[in-house]
Design an enzyme around this catalytic site. Structure first.
Site, PDB file in Angstrom:
ATOM      1  N   GLU B  31       0.807  -1.230   0.000  1.00 59.42           N
ATOM      2  CA  GLU B  31       0.000   0.000   0.000  1.00 59.42           C
ATOM      3  C   GLU B  31       0.836   1.275   0.000  1.00 59.42           C
ATOM      4  O   GLU B  31       0.380   2.301   0.501  1.00 59.42           O
ATOM      5  CB  GLU B  31      -0.976   0.021   1.195  1.00 59.42           C
ATOM      6  CG  GLU B  31      -1.996  -1.097   1.142  1.00 59.42           C
ATOM      7  CD  GLU B  31      -3.301  -0.742   1.839  1.00 59.42           C
ATOM      8  OE1 GLU B  31      -3.576   0.443   2.061  1.00 59.42           O
ATOM      9  OE2 GLU B  31      -4.061  -1.671   2.130  1.00 59.42           O
ATOM     10  N   HIS B 254      -2.624  -1.052   9.596  1.00 58.14           N
ATOM     11  CA  HIS B 254      -2.261  -2.429   9.950  1.00 58.14           C
ATOM     12  C   HIS B 254      -1.020  -2.405  10.836  1.00 58.14           C
ATOM     13  O   HIS B 254      -0.165  -1.546  10.679  1.00 58.14           O
ATOM     14  CB  HIS B 254      -1.925  -3.243   8.698  1.00 58.14           C
ATOM     15  CG  HIS B 254      -3.109  -3.558   7.845  1.00 58.14           C
ATOM     16  ND1 HIS B 254      -3.404  -4.817   7.420  1.00 58.14           N
ATOM     17  CD2 HIS B 254      -4.082  -2.767   7.335  1.00 58.14           C
ATOM     18  CE1 HIS B 254      -4.495  -4.799   6.679  1.00 58.14           C
ATOM     19  NE2 HIS B 254      -4.929  -3.555   6.610  1.00 58.14           N
TER      20      HIS B 254
END
Lengths: 386, 386
Positions: B31, B254
């Site tokens: 990401e 995360h």
């Protein structure tokens, strides 16, 4: 192609007859666009080629399939990241999702990695707009083979590469993988002069494209290599020569290539493969990279111009309510407010906006892919020089 | 994501600081959508991670990159053939061109194949419309690893798999590749309870999604395996725990997963890897295949309904000139011919026709891919049973 190709079913039948008669160990087909044709062949050839696989990809399909006398242990499909343009409808390549298919076979205890592929067509050799895409495909094909064939005893690649033997893409593929050309190495050859696979004599070929090449061109290949414990040699290479025996039509627009390969286990494993000529390979990679850079510049230009078009369409669209308000407020009191042309204009603007945005996104992807390949080739060059 | 993510630059800086401080051998990031962020990290980490690679893909990019203390010998990118729907703009996955990146490293003479990936997100666990796509991705990931890792001494996979540890996709991946889960095997563990990597405590996570999981969920993994001449064990596994030390924000939504792996050369090569439990594996493949079949039925339905919509739009469009001619011929003489609404209708019909055709083509591709995967899984099942 169903409904488009002339005498398709008859030719599929002829191809099935040939495969049945010859009883090859392995047959790699391209451009079998209709899955029905594959099923028909499969049904017909079940007795002599009990194993087969059809690779599905894209809108139309990859067109790739394999028939084998020996069990297929595993398969993998890699779809090329670039493959022409969806708006080039007349060239249709984009819709096929051009790919390379891998099938793994074991014959007499020898592990075969067999690759079948079909690269982007060349529509105009003088000004080949698809060269960067085809080079990206040749590079991805070479990288895919290198990375997936490390456990294989023998590697075979067959297919329509749409490149002449001296083209940079084929030199890149051969140099980077170590694959050898069956035509160049065959002890016996029988077939079209110079091994050509697209010949003027074939009634399905476009004669105008072959004008500069009176003998035809060689763009379909069987390439091979062996691991250090094996050797491969090409005993015999054959091509079909236009019309099918005793018929008035050829099997296909391309001539089939048929090789008899002799694979021998070596008494002792040779330490390393014969070292490739690294400066020459570096030169080929540099040449390919230059072409990819040219493509990258063009793609960036396209991305920019499509982006600009989208912005202009958006401005036109935003202008409408302003103008309409102006008209309603009496600025255009003399004339009636032209509702029809206004709405037509608005629809046109929306259409252009959507289209230009889609194209802008498409060319953004193209830029990324070309950039990625250029970078990978750069990495390969550094590795070669070290 | 540039302009969208909160305090992005600050967090990229925090991540850079962490990587610099910890001095890992290898860092796999997902990401990193902005190439500028990658370049910033690269500039900052040049001294401790002199080698790095950014994988380009899709419109936005794959978001995948690798930083390494050791030279990267080669790279390869495989883009998953299915990855959500382009019209699900709010989910955006399609635009990222989700992929698996491979980098090849040699550390102390040991050949590492390192895979980094990010699979399709799960937006609704109860009714997960993307499950078939994620399973196709898990299958392609497993196949890609199997086929490309045959020469590797050690295989590592790290990334955001968007699957809970007991989900069918992760069981399929582990079973089909033989990869082991660092969390399950770690001698020491330190970090979020149950190794969760998406926790309610993290201020960037969506709390509502985590309601059924008060501890959070574990969807980011480090998996590994070794060839027969090596062993890998996980000495220690750590995760970050919400906010960065001494700061009020976490590095990311995360939690990071950090593993210390011990790799030992075995005195003698063991003949074969410990045989996997084949009936259990066959069960997992069957379960995955059933889900893919469900997806296939849905995709066929979509393809059909979009095709029907296109045909209806075409009929509407063809109706226009007929009606217009009728009106002009005097059938509608009472009323003036409604030019405006007619042209609006025509434009609408063209728009729907184009859109429905594009969607029909898209779902045709989806059907092909799901069908291909179902078939491949069937082939795997036959092989397992034999």
């Amino acid at each position: 192609i169903r409904y488009l190709s002339k005498r398709r079913q008859e030719r599929i039948q002829l191809i099935g007859d040939l495969l049945h008669r010859e009883g090859f160990d392995l047959a790699l087909l391209q451009e079998v666009w209709s899955e029905q044709d594959y099923s028909d062949l499969k049904a017909k050839l079940g007795s002599c080629y009990p194993f087969s696989h059809y690779f599905r990809s894209g809108v139309i399909g990859s067109g790739l399939c394999v028939f084998s006398r020996f069990p297929i242990l595993d398969t993998l499909l890699y779809q090329y990241s670039l493959n022409g343009y969806p708006y080039m409808l007349q060239h249709g390549d984009w819709f096929c999702g051009k790919s390379v298919g891998l099938v793994i076979l074991k014959i007499s205890g020898i592990l075969f990695n067999v690759y079948v592929t079909h690269l982007h067509a060349e529509y105009c050799r003088e000004k080949d707009a698809y060269l960067p895409h085809r080079l990206v495909q040749a590079w991805e094909l070479a990288q895919f083979i290198r990375h997936t064939s490390k456990a294989a005893d023998v590697v075979l690649l067959g297919g329509d590469l749409n490149m002449h033997p001296e083209d940079v893409g084929i030199r890149l593929l051969r140099g980077w993988t170590g694959l050898r050309d069956a035509f160049a190495e065959a002890t016996h050859f029988e077939g079209c002069e110079d091994g050509c696979t697209l010949i003027p004599k074939n009634c399905f070929t476009v004669k105008a494209e072959l004008l500069p090449f009176p003998l035809g061109i060689r763009i379909d290949y069987i390439l091979y290599k062996a691991s250090s414990s094996f050797t491969v040699t090409c005993e015999e290479l054959r091509t079909t020569t236009g019309t099918a025996p005793g018929r008035d039509i050829p099997f296909s627009d391309h001539e089939a290539v048929m090789a008899t390969l002799l694979i021998r286990r070596q008494g002792r494993a040779v330490g390393a493969a014969p070292s490739t000529d690294e400066p020459a390979l570096a030169e080929v990679v540099t040449e390919a990279r230059t072409e990819v850079s040219v493509g990258l510049r063009a793609a960036r230009q396209q991305r920019y111009s499509k982006g600009r078009m989208a912005v202009r369409a958006l401005r036109l669209l935003l202008l409408q309510p302003t103008a309409a308000l102006g008209a309603l407020a009496g600025l255009g009191a003399q004339q009636p407010f032209p509702k029809l042309s206004f709405s037509l204009l608005a629809f046109l603007a929306v259409g252009i906006l959507l289209l230009a945005t889609a194209l802008h996104l498409f060319h953004t992807m193209e830029v990324k892919k070309l950039q990625g390949t250029e970078e990978q080739m750069g990495m390969a060059l550094r590795a070669l020089r070290e």
